[in-house]
Design an enzyme around this catalytic site. Structure first.
Site, PDB file in Angstrom:
ATOM      1  N   LYS A   1      -0.894   8.085 -16.325  1.00  0.00           N
ATOM      2  CA  LYS A   1      -1.234   6.615 -16.223  1.00  0.00           C
ATOM      3  C   LYS A   1      -2.918   6.294 -15.895  1.00  0.00           C
ATOM      4  O   LYS A   1      -3.303   7.254 -15.120  1.00  0.00           O
ATOM      5  CB  LYS A   1      -0.473   6.469 -14.848  1.00  0.00           C
ATOM      6  CG  LYS A   1      -0.626   4.871 -14.238  1.00  0.00           C
ATOM      7  CD  LYS A   1       0.171   4.657 -12.958  1.00  0.00           C
ATOM      8  CE  LYS A   1      -0.400   5.024 -11.670  1.00  0.00           C
ATOM      9  NZ  LYS A   1       0.411   4.638 -10.516  1.00  0.00           N
TER      10      LYS A   1
ATOM     11  N   ASP B   1       3.437 -17.664  16.677  1.00  0.00           N
ATOM     12  CA  ASP B   1       2.001 -17.520  15.935  1.00  0.00           C
ATOM     13  C   ASP B   1       1.954 -15.873  15.496  1.00  0.00           C
ATOM     14  O   ASP B   1       0.970 -15.450  15.052  1.00  0.00           O
ATOM     15  CB  ASP B   1       0.816 -17.894  16.980  1.00  0.00           C
ATOM     16  CG  ASP B   1       0.814 -16.618  17.904  1.00  0.00           C
ATOM     17  OD1 ASP B   1       1.856 -16.000  18.014  1.00  0.00           O
ATOM     18  OD2 ASP B   1       0.073 -16.839  19.002  1.00  0.00           O
TER      19      ASP B   1
END
Ligand code: R5P
Length: 296
Positions: free
Chosen positions: A192, A37
């Site tokens: 940017k 899990d």
């Protein structure tokens, strides 16, 4: 003298062993299991009371799982009386170091609190995204630079002729400048802009002196590859001869490497802060050198 040990965490087994070897320290014996899990489990049998333990555990994706493993080990070892130093070559959440949009969670601050609560006394990372992130830690944190190792690799393995080093954004400029200086190359700065809602990257730039040049893009992280792809397209449009992309942490999520190659990136280089195909630069020497300077 306090005995020191290294725990090579499940995310950084090879790197942890290498750091231990370079420091001449023993590895902390333990059992580790991961259940179907996804839950993790550790078992430590030897006594660590009064010892100093360097837990080498990078927190690349799955970041939450790697963080949880680090905190589980740290909590147990500190409860048993060890002084724990978390050596996290890639520090997850380091890009969430400020509130960019109102209401955003300062996730790096949460990580700092959790590490402290789990008994971590000091943290050592490689190239934290931004130095501002250090201030979110109320206990000692050190950022070790991978730049000298990246420069060494570029010199030894990349055939670059009179290269131009590119910083894809202002945040990367200090690191890129250090790279350019050490390499002995010229540096150019791109601007940017990232849309904070969509994550889309745009490179706004005029003329760049890259015609016929080998271009080296240097960044701290390559995640989706959007930044490197946009920078590559820009410099190739302006006549660059070839482009290589170097980074400290090559997360290369999904098809990032393919996208970058498609855009024209010839070579991608990262460090072993994040294991992977392109993680060819070893940061164990840099980490060991720093750890040697720490008391106990
Ligand atoms: C951002 O400021 C970082 O320095 C990197 O430029 C960025 O995390 C790279 O992400 P991606 O590869 O997804 O563009």
């Amino acid at each position: 003298m306090v005995e020191k040990l290294v725990l090579a965490g499940p995310a950084s087994v090879e790197l942890g062993k290498s750091v231990a070897g370079k420091l001449g320290l023993g590895l902390l014996e333990h059992e580790f299991r991961q259940f179907p899990d996804g839950e993790s489990k550790f078992r430590f049998e030897s006594s660590v009371a009064g010892k100093s333990v360097f837990i080498v555990q990078s927190t690349y994706p799955p970041a939450d799982q790697h963080l949880m493993q680090l905190m589980m080990a740290s909590h147990h070892l500190s409860q048993e009386g060890a002084k724990v130093t978390a050596v996290m070559p890639y520090l997850a959440y380091s890009r969430q170091d400020k509130e960019f949009l109102p209401g955003e969670v300062l996730s790096l601050g949460v990580v700092a609190h959790l590490l402290r609560a789990a008994g971590v006394r000091r943290v050592v990372v490689v190239d934290i995204h931004s130095m501002e992130g250090l201030s979110l830690f109320s206990f000692p944190i050190y950022s070790v630079s991978a730049v000298p190792d990246l420069v060494g690799y570029a010199r030894a393995h990349l055939k670059l002729t009179d290269p131009v080093v590119i910083s894809p954004d202002f945040g990367a400029s200090k690191r890129t400048e250090a790279f350019a200086k050490l390499y002995g190359a010229k540096m150019l700065q791109l601007s940017k802009a990232r849309d904070r809602e969509t994550g889309e990257v745009k490179m706004g730039q005029g003329y760049l002196e890259v015609k016929g040049k080998d271009v080296v893009i240097v960044d701290d992280i390559i995640s989706l590859g959007s930044t490197a792809t946009a920078a590559t397209e820009l410099v190739l449009r302006q006549g660059a001869a070839q482009v290589v992309a170097l980074c400290s942490h090559a997360l290369l999520v999904g098809d990032a490497a393919e996208r970058m190659k498609k855009a024209g990136v010839k070579t991608i280089v990262g460090t072993n802060s994040v294991p992977g195909e392109f993680s060819v630069v070893d940061v164990s020497d840099a980490l060991a050198s720093h750890l040697r300077t720490l008391e106990e």
